[in-house]
Design an enzyme around this catalytic site. Structure first.
Site, PDB file in Angstrom:
ATOM      1  N   TYR A 132      -2.183   0.521  10.671  1.00 48.41           N
ATOM      2  CA  TYR A 132      -2.272  -0.120   9.352  1.00 48.41           C
ATOM      3  C   TYR A 132      -0.983   0.095   8.574  1.00 48.41           C
ATOM      4  O   TYR A 132      -0.453  -0.831   7.945  1.00 48.41           O
ATOM      5  CB  TYR A 132      -3.468   0.458   8.600  1.00 48.41           C
TER       6      TYR A 132
ATOM      7  N   SER B 144       0.851  -1.182   0.000  1.00 46.74           N
ATOM      8  CA  SER B 144       0.000   0.000   0.000  1.00 46.74           C
ATOM      9  C   SER B 144       0.885   1.230   0.000  1.00 46.74           C
ATOM     10  O   SER B 144       2.047   1.169   0.432  1.00 46.74           O
ATOM     11  CB  SER B 144      -0.891   0.005   1.254  1.00 46.74           C
TER      12      SER B 144
END
Length: 234
Positions: free
Chosen positions: A150, A136
């Site tokens: 995250y 990501s």
């Protein structure tokens, strides 16, 4: 095994980016073994010689072993492994308790690590084995406190991808990390409507994924940042 048709294992391949990758690969002659935690009808009507769904739960190491074994049994080998399954957290590194930290790392980091180990002998046996890790843009920068836990897990995923890449250097097994920003999936449901209309489409990520998987070993790509907007990279 013969170079074609190639076989890819795709985790979390019954929805979102994973499903888009499965469809893209099938449309271009791949055979696909889909790992999914729950039963799915997404592939009903497809030839089981081309695509099959198997139980895979990132919190159950036995399911990883069983999925790899079933893929080799039913498809004859593994040419590519796509780590797409993952979970989101909106807690900060300060607010999250140990249980949430442990679960995030188990699903996003440790399971892909274990699964790669289990598939490794088959990737080595392929003509040119490939591993694709869905990281990501959060792995590359932390923008808010709520995104920090995250981001921690995805930074570890990105390091895992680079580690796998080095492990495959001599054997010509190649690993690439895709690092998308917001993609038009369930995870982006909370974005403002205007931003949702502009976000990267799952099909866009899937096209990039297939391109990477089909590159020869002589064109090794370490990571690809993907964003719906132009932003500084640092």
């Amino acid at each position: 095994m013969s170079a074609l048709p190639r076989v890819a294992m795709v985790s979390g391949g019954n929805r979102g980016i994973g499903l888009a990758i499965v469809r893209e690969l099938l449309a271009h002659g791949w055979r696909v073994s889909v790992g999914t935690r729950s039963a799915t009808d997404a592939f009903d009507g497809h030839d089981p010689a081309q695509v099959r769904a198997y139980r895979f739960d990132a919190e159950d190491a036995r399911s990883e072993t069983d999925w790899v074994a079933a893929t080799v049994r039913d498809f004859g080998g593994i040419d590519a492994l796509v780590h797409n399954a993952g979970i989101l957290s909106t807690r900060s590194v300060i607010d999250a308790d140990d249980a949430e930290v442990d679960r995030l790392l188990e699903v996003n980091v440790k399971s892909p690590l274990r699964l790669t180990r289990k598939a490794w002998p088959h990737l080595l046996a392929a003509d040119e084995g490939k591993v694709l890790v869905m990281a990501s843009l959060a792995a590359k920068r932390v923008r808010t406190a709520d995104a920090s836990l995250y981001a921690l897990s995805k930074a570890a995923v990105l390091s895992l991808a680079h580690g796998i890449r080095h492990c495959g250097a001599e054997s010509r097994v190649r690993c690439t990390a895709l690092c998308p920003g917001f993609v038009a999936t369930d995870m982006a449901a909370g974005l403002p409507p205007e931003q949702q209309r502009q976000t990267t489409r799952p099909e866009d990520v899937a096209r990039i994924a297939r391109t990477v998987l089909e590159l020869p070993a002589s064109a090794s790509v370490a990571e690809i940042p993907i964003s719906w907007t132009v932003e500084p990279q640092y």
